[in-house]
Design a protein around this motif. Structure first.
Motif, short mmCIF file in Angstrom:
data_model
loop_
_atom_site.label_atom_id
_atom_site.label_comp_id
_atom_site.label_asym_id
_atom_site.label_seq_id
_atom_site.Cartn_x
_atom_site.Cartn_y
_atom_site.Cartn_z
N HIS A 89 0.83 -1.20 0.00
CA HIS A 89 0.00 0.00 0.00
C HIS A 89 0.87 1.26 0.00
CE1 HIS A 89 -3.01 2.95 1.28
NE2 HIS A 89 -3.92 2.08 0.89
N HIS A 103 -2.43 4.55 7.07
CA HIS A 103 -1.35 4.58 8.07
C HIS A 103 -1.89 5.13 9.39
CE1 HIS A 103 2.81 6.34 9.35
NE2 HIS A 103 2.57 5.18 9.94
N ASP A 143 0.68 3.97 1.50
CA ASP A 143 0.95 4.58 2.80
C ASP A 143 2.21 4.04 3.47
OD1 ASP A 143 -1.32 6.03 2.48
OD2 ASP A 143 -2.26 5.46 4.36
N LEU A 192 1.77 8.93 6.90
CA LEU A 192 2.00 8.91 5.44
C LEU A 192 0.70 8.88 4.65
CD1 LEU A 192 5.04 6.49 5.18
CD2 LEU A 192 5.03 8.96 5.20
N GLY A 193 -0.42 8.60 5.31
CA GLY A 193 -1.70 8.55 4.61
C GLY A 193 -2.79 8.10 5.56
N PRO A 194 -4.06 8.10 5.09
CA PRO A 194 -5.20 7.75 5.95
C PRO A 194 -5.12 6.32 6.52
CG PRO A 194 -5.96 8.76 3.90
CD PRO A 194 -4.50 8.51 3.75
N MET A 211 2.20 13.17 5.29
CA MET A 211 1.23 13.75 4.35
C MET A 211 -0.11 14.07 5.03
SD MET A 211 2.75 13.88 1.47
CE MET A 211 4.24 13.26 0.72
N VAL A 212 -0.42 13.35 6.11
CA VAL A 212 -1.71 13.53 6.80
C VAL A 212 -1.41 13.81 8.27
CG1 VAL A 212 -3.82 12.35 7.53
CG2 VAL A 212 -2.94 11.99 5.23
#
Length: 353
Positions: free
Chosen positions: A85, A352, A87, A348-350, A299-300
């Motif tokens: 993935h 994660h 993330d 790193l992302g949703p 990132m998030v």
């Protein structure tokens, strides 16, 4: 040392999510009898409940396999399973630093996808030998011809170099072993400078033994009772145990150049050790950090606050332990007028998060 290295292969598996990466890892482990049939379950390297529930890999899992090849030599294969993935790209890049080669898996029914390309570029950047593998060739909607052409276009290989397998059915697995042994180079001395150095590519906290670090040795050797220094922050500690990573940790006497294994550090302060750091024997001079690591860019972001303000210090300690297990997590203290003291956490992302 050279003779030992001759029969060692360090490699990772990279793919887009759900292209059969964990299933191929299962077949390789099964074929080498690393785990007996009764113990084998699907996604054997995925030990988090969320990984099994969603059928994804989140943590990179190193495992050592012993394989007797048709040339009558016994090879040590160190496989580092990686997430697919987006993330968890940081996990993938760390795993690659410890390898010389990568199996690039593409689903014959879905073709080359975004993460296939992204992970391939990481592998090329890390100077790895790429072995292209076409998986799920037994699927009714598999389009072997078209997807083979996509792979040829992507990495510039010939059609003969692409291995066609069905990881689920165990078709073509022997060809994968042959390619690993013949194409992936043995551990090289490209980073050796006559000092004992190792790269920490993962770590976790054991409440009884302190910080346990997964390392790839790039020169020299490490054994129990060695006094070690971390190059980035000059923290010293004594190794209380070294070992290899089978499915369970297996204690050994020594880890030599080219080996992938673990060390128990006896460090109780989790902020002392960082994934991506280089460790070396304290007595040695002219030590340089090993290359290949980047600072992670979150990132998030999410604000996290304890329900009870008295729990702030415990919450901080827990986040530090989690960061040891997940180097891509970042956090900094934050104060909110409504919620009090807490942390601003970067992911790193949703998924994660």
């Amino acid at each position: 040392m050279t003779n030992i290295n001759k029969y060692v292969r360090n490699f990772c598996i990279i793919a887009h999510i759900d292209h059969g990466k964990s299933t191929l890892a299962d077949r390789l482990i099964e074929s080498t009898n690393t785990i007996k049939g009764k113990q084998l379950e699907d996604q054997v390297l995925d030990d988090m409940d969320l990984e099994k529930e969603r059928g994804i890999t989140i943590k990179s899992h190193p495992i050592q396999m012993n394989y007797k090849h048709s040339d009558n030599n016994n090879y040590i294969l160190n496989l580092i399973d990686t997430p697919g993935h987006v993330d968890f790209t940081y996990e993938v890049s760390r795993s690659m630093t410890a390898c010389e080669g990568a199996l690039l898996i593409v689903d014959a029914s879905q073709g080359v996808e975004a993460q296939t390309v992204s992970n391939l570029y990481l592998a090329i950047e890390a100077d790895l030998t790429i072995i292209p593998i076409l998986n799920k060739i037994d699927m009714p909607n598999a389009d072997v011809e078209s997807v083979s052409n996509q792979i040829i276009e992507l990495i510039g290989c010939t059609k003969e170099e692409i291995l066609s397998v069905s990881a689920k059915e165990g078709v073509g697995i022997n060809g994968v072993f042959d390619a690993i042994i013949s194409k992936i180079p043995r551990p090289t001395s490209k980073h050796e400078n006559n000092t004992s150095r190792a790269l920490i590519f993962d770590s976790f906290y054991d409440q009884f033994r302190g910080v346990v670090a997964y390392i790839r040795v790039f020169g020299g050797a490490f054994k129990k009772n060695d006094i070690i220094e971390l190059i980035s922050n000059k923290v010293n500690f004594e190794i209380t145990e070294v070992g290899k990573l089978k499915l369970e940790k297996v204690s050994t006497d020594i880890l030599s150049s080219g080996d992938v294994g673990y060390i128990v550090t006896s460090l109780k302060d989790v902020s002392d050790i960082n994934v991506g750091d280089t460790l070396s024997l304290k007595i040695e001079k002219n030590r340089l950090p090993l290359p290949g690591y980047k600072e992670v860019k979150p990132m998030v972001f999410s604000g996290m606050y304890p329900v009870d303000s008295h729990d702030y210090e415990d919450f901080k300690t827990s986040l530090m332990k989690l960061k040891l297990n997940d180097a891509a997590l970042t956090f900094e203290p934050n104060v909110s007028t409504a919620l009090g003291f807490g942390f601003r956490c970067g992911f790193l992302g949703p998924l994660h998060m």
